[in-house]
Scaffold this active site. Structure first.
Site, short mmCIF file in Angstrom:
data_model
loop_
_atom_site.label_atom_id
_atom_site.label_comp_id
_atom_site.label_asym_id
_atom_site.label_seq_id
_atom_site.Cartn_x
_atom_site.Cartn_y
_atom_site.Cartn_z
N LYS A 67 0.81 -1.09 -0.20
CA LYS A 67 0.59 -0.20 0.25
C LYS A 67 0.88 1.08 0.12
O LYS A 67 0.90 2.04 0.63
CB LYS A 67 -0.72 0.45 1.39
CG LYS A 67 -2.28 1.12 1.05
CD LYS A 67 -3.08 0.46 0.68
CE LYS A 67 -4.52 2.52 0.13
NZ LYS A 67 -5.16 1.72 -0.75
N ASP B 130 -6.58 -15.30 4.32
CA ASP B 130 -7.87 -16.72 4.62
C ASP B 130 -8.59 -15.43 3.15
O ASP B 130 -9.53 -16.07 2.70
CB ASP B 130 -8.30 -14.93 5.73
CG ASP B 130 -7.92 -15.73 7.73
OD1 ASP B 130 -6.93 -16.74 7.19
OD2 ASP B 130 -8.60 -15.46 8.51
#
Ligand code: ATP
Length: 334
Positions: free
Chosen positions: A168, A230
């Site tokens: 990011k 996940d």
């Protein structure tokens, strides 16, 4: 003979680990399993969530197979997982996610997430004052270099062609910016023949869901890797499908990527696949390549022959799943 330290832990940990050990015992006669306490059960016996004897045993064994622990709100609680990762210098968390169930139940995905495992937000440096809380997030050049190095070596050793750096850096210009700069430098120096790509973490999360086939190896910072693995596991059918390895220069610990799943613990319905495949990763790491492949093939056969575990809408619980794999591996189903 290879000595394996087995750490069942809490919740579904003991259920899925016992299934994995039964399967490993069937294929790998060169392994000796020794057991140690971790988590709540260790605390109840010894007053420590990670007793010194457990850590010593993990250090002295060739590798460890760990289930899961349940986090506690008790004052003074420190995560035994973060502790053993730090103490054993397990700087790389490797999380392969591959679809095993039929196409109509889950999209095809075959990605390996290489997650930085020693710094970022997981140093848990939080300073509380009257106005709020400041959390320190540390990204170092050395930490970034060794995880990118690991990802490049992993891609080469496993016949993978592309590495996507997920970050990011448009917001966290210095910290994530350092990670991306290291990625560019190392891919230039050592990544010859490998395709190099960069993606923002929000966009990568979306694309893992909408177009998972575009990913091969992802290298990323600690928290992003935790979340994205996940997401990837969800795409493949659920957390019960995602194995992992914590790798360091001297030690290794293999564990399902899921937690202790207290909501289903003790019901006999946990999917042992993530633990079984973590065991296969461990065999492979210890040089038992053929044995690892036999375990992977047995898991793949279970799903490809029309059987399903309960987490994906099927009827198989942990025991009937394990029995099926043991029967297949013994050849009794032929
Ligand atoms: P913890 O606090 O230990 O991380 P958690 O419940 O917050 O536990 P997970 O254990 O990762 O987190 O579980 C998230 C969800 O995925 C739960 O609904 C759980 O039942 C499900 N799940 C996790 N592992 C499995 C498994 N092996 N088989 C089936 N479902 C699972």
């Amino acid at each position: 003979m290879k000595r394996i330290c087995v750490l069942p832990g809490d919740g579904v940990g003991p259920e899925v680990v016992s299934s994995a050990v039964m399967i490993l015992e069937q294929v790998a006669d060169k392994c000796e399993f020794v057991y140690a306490d971790i988590g709540q059960s260790a605390y109840n016996k010894t007053g420590s969530y990670l007793p010194a004897e457990t850590l010593d045993l993990m250090r002295s064994c060739d590798s460890s197979l760990f289930g899961a622990v349940t986090s506690s709100d008790a004052p003074g609680y420190g995560s035994p997982v973060l502790k053993f990762r730090k103490e054993l210098d397990l700087y790389a968390n490797v999380r392969p996610v591959k679809t095993l169930v039929p196409r109509q139940l889950a999209p095809q995905i075959d990605v390996v997430i290489v997650r930085e495992n020693s710094e970022g937000l997981y140093t848990r440096n939080e300073v509380v004052d009257d106005a709020g809380v400041t959390t320190m997030r540390r990204v170092t050049r050395r930490g970034s270099e060794r995880i990118v190095d690991y990802a490049i070596a992993y891609a080469r050793a496993n016949g993978r062609n592309k590495i996507t750096c997920v970050h990011k850096a448009n917001v966290l210009r210095e910290s994530d910016g350092l990670f991306v700069a290291v990625f560019r430098d190392l891919m230039k120096a050592k990544g010859k023949g490998l395709q190099s790509e960069e993606q923002l973490v929000d966009s990568a999360a979306m694309k893992l869901v909408t177009d998972p086939a575009q990913f091969d190896v992802i290298v990323t910072l600690n928290l992003y890797g935790d979340i994205l693995s996940d997401v990837a596991a969800g795409v493949a059918g659920g957390l019960g499908f995602a194995p992992s390895g914590n790798m360091g220069p001297e030690n290794s610990v293999f564990e399902p990527a899921h937690g202790s799943a207290p909501d289903i613990a003790g019901k006999g319905i946990a999917n042992p696949t993530a633990a079984v495949l973590s065991g296969a990763m461990m065999l492979d790491h210890l040089g038992m390549v053929e044995e690892a492949q036999r375990v992977e093939e047995a898991v793949a056969e279970f799903y490809s022959s029309g059987h399903l575990t309960q987490d994906i809408g099927g009827r198989h619980g942990s025991k009937s799943y394990t029995d099926h794999l043991l029967k297949h591996l013994s050849g009794a189903d032929r």
